[in-house]
Write a protein that holds these residues in place. Structure first.
Motif, PDB file in Angstrom:
ATOM      1  N   GLU A   1      -3.189  -2.550 -15.172  1.00  0.00           N
ATOM      2  CA  GLU A   1      -1.925  -1.809 -15.106  1.00  0.00           C
ATOM      3  C   GLU A   1      -2.084  -0.321 -15.329  1.00  0.00           C
ATOM      4  O   GLU A   1      -1.236   0.464 -14.928  1.00  0.00           O
ATOM      5  CB  GLU A   1      -0.945  -2.384 -16.124  1.00  0.00           C
ATOM      6  N   GLY A   2      -3.161   0.103 -15.986  1.00  0.00           N
ATOM      7  CA  GLY A   2      -3.311   1.517 -16.285  1.00  0.00           C
ATOM      8  C   GLY A   2      -3.719   2.370 -15.110  1.00  0.00           C
ATOM      9  O   GLY A   2      -3.865   3.592 -15.260  1.00  0.00           O
ATOM     10  N   LEU A   3      -3.923   1.785 -13.935  1.00  0.00           N
ATOM     11  CA  LEU A   3      -4.373   2.558 -12.772  1.00  0.00           C
ATOM     12  C   LEU A   3      -3.411   3.694 -12.457  1.00  0.00           C
ATOM     13  O   LEU A   3      -3.824   4.814 -12.141  1.00  0.00           O
ATOM     14  CB  LEU A   3      -4.528   1.636 -11.560  1.00  0.00           C
ATOM     15  N   ALA A   4      -2.119   3.436 -12.536  1.00  0.00           N
ATOM     16  CA  ALA A   4      -1.109   4.459 -12.268  1.00  0.00           C
ATOM     17  C   ALA A   4       0.233   3.934 -12.758  1.00  0.00           C
ATOM     18  O   ALA A   4       0.364   2.763 -13.130  1.00  0.00           O
ATOM     19  CB  ALA A   4      -1.034   4.795 -10.776  1.00  0.00           C
ATOM     20  N   ARG A   5       1.230   4.814 -12.785  1.00  0.00           N
ATOM     21  CA  ARG A   5       2.573   4.389 -13.148  1.00  0.00           C
ATOM     22  C   ARG A   5       3.137   3.495 -12.044  1.00  0.00           C
ATOM     23  O   ARG A   5       2.725   3.567 -10.888  1.00  0.00           O
ATOM     24  CB  ARG A   5       3.467   5.606 -13.367  1.00  0.00           C
ATOM     25  N   ARG A   6       4.108   2.672 -12.417  1.00  0.00           N
ATOM     26  CA  ARG A   6       4.639   1.683 -11.471  1.00  0.00           C
ATOM     27  C   ARG A   6       5.127   2.297 -10.161  1.00  0.00           C
ATOM     28  O   ARG A   6       4.842   1.764  -9.084  1.00  0.00           O
ATOM     29  CB  ARG A   6       5.767   0.886 -12.145  1.00  0.00           C
ATOM     30  N   PRO A   7       5.874   3.414 -10.188  1.00  0.00           N
ATOM     31  CA  PRO A   7       6.294   3.981  -8.885  1.00  0.00           C
ATOM     32  C   PRO A   7       5.109   4.390  -8.020  1.00  0.00           C
ATOM     33  O   PRO A   7       5.161   4.265  -6.791  1.00  0.00           O
ATOM     34  CB  PRO A   7       7.137   5.199  -9.302  1.00  0.00           C
ATOM     35  N   GLU A   8       4.035   4.868  -8.637  1.00  0.00           N
ATOM     36  CA  GLU A   8       2.868   5.283  -7.865  1.00  0.00           C
ATOM     37  C   GLU A   8       2.102   4.080  -7.322  1.00  0.00           C
ATOM     38  O   GLU A   8       1.493   4.154  -6.248  1.00  0.00           O
ATOM     39  CB  GLU A   8       1.958   6.147  -8.732  1.00  0.00           C
ATOM     40  N   LEU A   9       2.112   2.957  -8.079  1.00  0.00           N
ATOM     41  CA  LEU A   9       1.418   1.759  -7.602  1.00  0.00           C
ATOM     42  C   LEU A   9       2.042   1.218  -6.318  1.00  0.00           C
ATOM     43  O   LEU A   9       1.373   0.505  -5.553  1.00  0.00           O
ATOM     44  CB  LEU A   9       1.435   0.680  -8.689  1.00  0.00           C
ATOM     45  N   ALA A  10       3.299   1.561  -6.081  1.00  0.00           N
ATOM     46  CA  ALA A  10       3.951   1.101  -4.844  1.00  0.00           C
ATOM     47  C   ALA A  10       3.296   1.703  -3.607  1.00  0.00           C
ATOM     48  O   ALA A  10       3.513   1.220  -2.484  1.00  0.00           O
ATOM     49  CB  ALA A  10       5.439   1.463  -4.889  1.00  0.00           C
ATOM     50  N   ARG A  11       2.478   2.739  -3.797  1.00  0.00           N
ATOM     51  CA  ARG A  11       1.801   3.359  -2.650  1.00  0.00           C
ATOM     52  C   ARG A  11       0.501   2.640  -2.269  1.00  0.00           C
ATOM     53  O   ARG A  11      -0.124   2.994  -1.272  1.00  0.00           O
ATOM     54  CB  ARG A  11       1.481   4.819  -2.968  1.00  0.00           C
ATOM     55  N   LEU A  12       0.078   1.673  -3.086  1.00  0.00           N
ATOM     56  CA  LEU A  12      -1.179   0.992  -2.795  1.00  0.00           C
ATOM     57  C   LEU A  12      -1.210   0.350  -1.401  1.00  0.00           C
ATOM     58  O   LEU A  12      -2.217   0.482  -0.680  1.00  0.00           O
ATOM     59  CB  LEU A  12      -1.468  -0.054  -3.872  1.00  0.00           C
ATOM     60  N   PRO A  13      -0.159  -0.374  -0.964  1.00  0.00           N
ATOM     61  CA  PRO A  13      -0.219  -0.964   0.389  1.00  0.00           C
ATOM     62  C   PRO A  13      -0.395   0.067   1.496  1.00  0.00           C
ATOM     63  O   PRO A  13      -0.875  -0.264   2.592  1.00  0.00           O
ATOM     64  CB  PRO A  13       1.130  -1.693   0.513  1.00  0.00           C
ATOM     65  N   GLU A  14      -0.028   1.342   1.233  1.00  0.00           N
ATOM     66  CA  GLU A  14      -0.158   2.376   2.252  1.00  0.00           C
ATOM     67  C   GLU A  14      -1.623   2.739   2.531  1.00  0.00           C
ATOM     68  O   GLU A  14      -1.912   3.475   3.484  1.00  0.00           O
ATOM     69  CB  GLU A  14       0.608   3.626   1.806  1.00  0.00           C
ATOM     70  N   LEU A  15      -2.536   2.239   1.696  1.00  0.00           N
ATOM     71  CA  LEU A  15      -3.955   2.517   1.918  1.00  0.00           C
ATOM     72  C   LEU A  15      -4.558   1.616   2.991  1.00  0.00           C
ATOM     73  O   LEU A  15      -5.735   1.762   3.329  1.00  0.00           O
ATOM     74  CB  LEU A  15      -4.737   2.329   0.606  1.00  0.00           C
ATOM     75  N   ALA A  16      -3.770   0.671   3.527  1.00  0.00           N
ATOM     76  CA  ALA A  16      -4.300  -0.316   4.474  1.00  0.00           C
ATOM     77  C   ALA A  16      -5.012   0.308   5.673  1.00  0.00           C
ATOM     78  O   ALA A  16      -6.112  -0.131   6.029  1.00  0.00           O
ATOM     79  CB  ALA A  16      -3.160  -1.237   4.932  1.00  0.00           C
ATOM     80  N   PRO A  17      -4.452   1.318   6.343  1.00  0.00           N
ATOM     81  CA  PRO A  17      -5.184   1.883   7.491  1.00  0.00           C
ATOM     82  C   PRO A  17      -6.548   2.461   7.109  1.00  0.00           C
ATOM     83  O   PRO A  17      -7.519   2.333   7.857  1.00  0.00           O
ATOM     84  CB  PRO A  17      -4.234   2.979   8.006  1.00  0.00           C
ATOM     85  N   ARG A  18      -6.633   3.070   5.950  1.00  0.00           N
ATOM     86  CA  ARG A  18      -7.905   3.649   5.530  1.00  0.00           C
ATOM     87  C   ARG A  18      -8.902   2.544   5.158  1.00  0.00           C
ATOM     88  O   ARG A  18     -10.102   2.692   5.368  1.00  0.00           O
ATOM     89  CB  ARG A  18      -7.674   4.603   4.354  1.00  0.00           C
ATOM     90  N   PHE A  19      -8.407   1.445   4.578  1.00  0.00           N
ATOM     91  CA  PHE A  19      -9.284   0.309   4.292  1.00  0.00           C
ATOM     92  C   PHE A  19      -9.821  -0.298   5.594  1.00  0.00           C
ATOM     93  O   PHE A  19     -10.979  -0.715   5.673  1.00  0.00           O
ATOM     94  CB  PHE A  19      -8.529  -0.754   3.502  1.00  0.00           C
ATOM     95  N   ALA A  20      -8.956  -0.360   6.596  1.00  0.00           N
ATOM     96  CA  ALA A  20      -9.370  -0.949   7.873  1.00  0.00           C
ATOM     97  C   ALA A  20     -10.483  -0.137   8.521  1.00  0.00           C
ATOM     98  O   ALA A  20     -11.354  -0.680   9.220  1.00  0.00           O
ATOM     99  CB  ALA A  20      -8.172  -1.056   8.814  1.00  0.00           C
ATOM    100  N   ALA A  21     -10.479   1.177   8.283  1.00  0.00           N
ATOM    101  CA  ALA A  21     -11.504   2.038   8.865  1.00  0.00           C
ATOM    102  C   ALA A  21     -12.762   2.092   8.022  1.00  0.00           C
ATOM    103  O   ALA A  21     -13.793   2.601   8.482  1.00  0.00           O
ATOM    104  CB  ALA A  21     -10.941   3.448   9.041  1.00  0.00           C
ATOM    105  N   ALA A  22     -12.681   1.587   6.767  1.00  0.00           N
ATOM    106  CA  ALA A  22     -13.840   1.643   5.872  1.00  0.00           C
ATOM    107  C   ALA A  22     -14.871   0.607   6.291  1.00  0.00           C
ATOM    108  O   ALA A  22     -14.537  -0.478   6.781  1.00  0.00           O
ATOM    109  CB  ALA A  22     -13.399   1.405   4.429  1.00  0.00           C
ATOM    110  N   GLY A  23     -16.129   0.918   6.056  1.00  0.00           N
ATOM    111  CA  GLY A  23     -17.191   0.005   6.451  1.00  0.00           C
ATOM    112  C   GLY A  23     -17.732  -0.850   5.328  1.00  0.00           C
ATOM    113  O   GLY A  23     -18.602  -1.699   5.567  1.00  0.00           O
ATOM    114  N   SER A  24     -17.249  -0.644   4.083  1.00  0.00           N
ATOM    115  CA  SER A  24     -17.766  -1.416   2.951  1.00  0.00           C
ATOM    116  C   SER A  24     -16.756  -1.391   1.819  1.00  0.00           C
ATOM    117  O   SER A  24     -15.789  -0.605   1.827  1.00  0.00           O
ATOM    118  CB  SER A  24     -19.101  -0.824   2.463  1.00  0.00           C
TER     119      SER A  24
END
Length: 496
Positions: free
Chosen positions: A443-466
């Motif tokens: 839970e300490g990764l970020a405040r709850r409103p900021e954690l809502a942005r985690l799913p937005e990382l999906a395009p960058r994960f898709a482009a990552a190779g590892s």
């Protein structure tokens, strides 16, 4: 006060009253400023048990006592000027002949049984030619002795001291009379009402025309409150030093314990290790895991928390993934974390499924001699079938990234560890596909409103190779966040 080196009464002239009044005004203004700082420091110290704040408050009290003593001395000096000389009388006409002595406001607190104000100064002279002893009224007050009882001779004076300090006074007087050394020392007297007070004595011999000692004068000041304040300053300073040393030691032990328990690997890890290729029909929809994890300290980094992440290959070829955290900081939190993580590994190796495993962890934490609350997430991945079996205890659910889209897995029921005895924990199952990315975090990764942005990382994960590249994306977004607590991140990427 003059320091006579000869018996000539004209050796020194009293200072004028004008500068003394100016000094008194300055002392009053300084005392007001110290009072403002004292109030602020006292309020901060009451809201916190930090020994550094108590030390600062003690320093303020000491400064206030110093200014109080200065005001007393300046007031006595002005009284003396008002009683002596035409210049003082002329000054009295402008100020009022009965001008009171300067009195600075005092901090509240009892006086140890003495009538003399703390810091009061008295003077004495012992004439060896006439055997006369002269004491000022203030000195009688300082000793708690009535003037009609007479001043004490040098032979009688030691009887008013505590036994342990009599030799100190004897040595001071002997050095003064025999060797002509100035007196400058402290000793404790027993006040007339029975209280023990600390007195600072300064004096010098007065020589006649033949160079022989004609008399000895001395100034005695009550420094009881001043010494008490200084003692409190020393004690609170030492307490702050000990507290800081203890905190540094605890931090070092907590870091060493954490480093000994958390996974030693850095970068990416692959479970199971690379080996002979497995036919698609044999491995179903699964694939090997590419793993990367990272521990993020809190913004202050003063104390290490009880967060963990872990990944280990089990004897049957499946993989354990777990993250969690405990309340509290320091050695207590990290030692309890080490106990829980060891239990997780042991039960997972024995084949215990995530749901029952959470129940045993809850029982273990509930029965611990150091009660605490914790959250945890435990996953077991089968690389043959691609099945993820997982359970949670009051912890954020994993995030699944697939085809450029991120979503939170529907969480099964499970309350915090240590909250309720004999709690039961449900399990959930998810089928993972090659290319999927699984994100586990505390839970300490970020405040709850900021954690809502985690799913937005999906395009960058898709482009990552590892998994390591995916982890770098998370750290770029959240690594610089001013976290109030530490945090852990674990990335699992399903290989083809």
């Amino acid at each position: 006060m003059p320091s006579p080196l000869s018996a000539d009464p004209s050796a020194a002239q009293p200072p004028e009253g004008g500068p003394v009044d100016a000094l008194i005004s300055q002392a009053l203004r300084l005392r007001g400023g110290i009072d403002a700082v004292r109030r602020e420091t006292a309020a901060d110290a009451e809201r916190s048990d930090d020994p550094r704040l108590r030390w600062q408050r003690a320093l303020c009290e000491l400064a206030a006592h110093h200014v109080d003593n200065l005001g007393e001395h300046l007031g006595q000096l002005r009284e003396g000027l008002d009683r002596e000389g035409a210049a003082a009388a002329a000054g009295g006409a402008a100020r009022g002949a009965s001008a009171p002595a300067a009195t600075l406001p005092r901090p509240p607190g009892p006086v140890d049984g003495a009538d003399a104000p703390a810091g009061r100064v008295g003077s004495a002279e012992w004439n060896f030619l006439t055997d006369e002893v002269t004491w000022s009224d203030e000195l009688f007050q300082l000793f708690g002795r009535r003037p009609e009882d007479g001043a004490l001779t040098l032979d009688e004076l030691p009887s008013w001291l505590v036994p342990e300090d009599r030799e100190v006074l004897t040595a001071l007087v002997t050095d003064c009379l025999v060797d002509g050394k100035p007196i400058d020392g402290e000793f404790r007297i027993v006040h007339g009402e029975g209280a023990v007070r600390t007195v600072h004595m300064m004096g010098e011999p007065v020589l006649d025309s033949d160079g022989c000692t004609a008399s000895m004068w001395a100034v005695l000041r009550d420094v009881t409150a001043l010494r008490r304040c200084r003692q409190e300053v020393h004690e609170t300073r030492d307490s702050a030093h000990r507290r800081r040393h203890h905190a540094q030691t605890e931090h070092r032990l907590a870091v060493e314990l954490q480093e000994a328990v958390l996974p030693p690997w850095r970068g990416s890890l692959r479970f199971p290790p690379a080996g002979p290729p497995v036919a698609a029909a044999d491995r179903g929809c699964g694939g090997a895991l590419d793993l990367a994890g990272h521990y993020l300290p809190s913004a202050t980094s003063s104390l290490v928390g009880g967060d963990w992440f872990d990944a280990m290959e089990l004897p049957d070829g499946r993989t354990l993934l777990t993250v969690g955290g405990l309340t509290g900081h320091g050695v207590t939190a990290t030692s309890t974390m080490a106990m829980l993580l060891g239990a997780v590994r042991g039960m997972a190796v024995s084949g215990t499924e995530p749901g029952p495993l959470m129940g045993w962890l809850n029982h273990l934490l509930d029965a611990s001699v150091q009660p605490a609350l914790g959250s945890a997430l435990c996953c077991r991945y089968d690389p043959v079938t691609g099945t993820l079996l997982w359970s949670r205890a009051g912890h954020p659910a994993p995030l699944l990234f697939r085809g450029g889209v991120g979503l939170t897995l529907p969480p099964p029921e499970g309350m915090l560890l240590g909250a309720v005895a004999d709690a039961e924990y449900a399990q959930a199952e998810e089928r993972l596909l090659p290319g999927d990315v699984l994100l586990l975090h505390t839970e300490g990764l970020a405040r709850r409103p900021e954690l809502a942005r985690l799913p937005e990382l999906a395009p960058r994960f898709a482009a990552a190779g590892s998994a390591h590249e995916c982890l770098r994306v998370v750290l770029e977004e959240f690594g610089g966040t001013e976290r109030e607590d530490d945090a852990c991140v674990l990335i699992a990427r399903i290989g083809a």
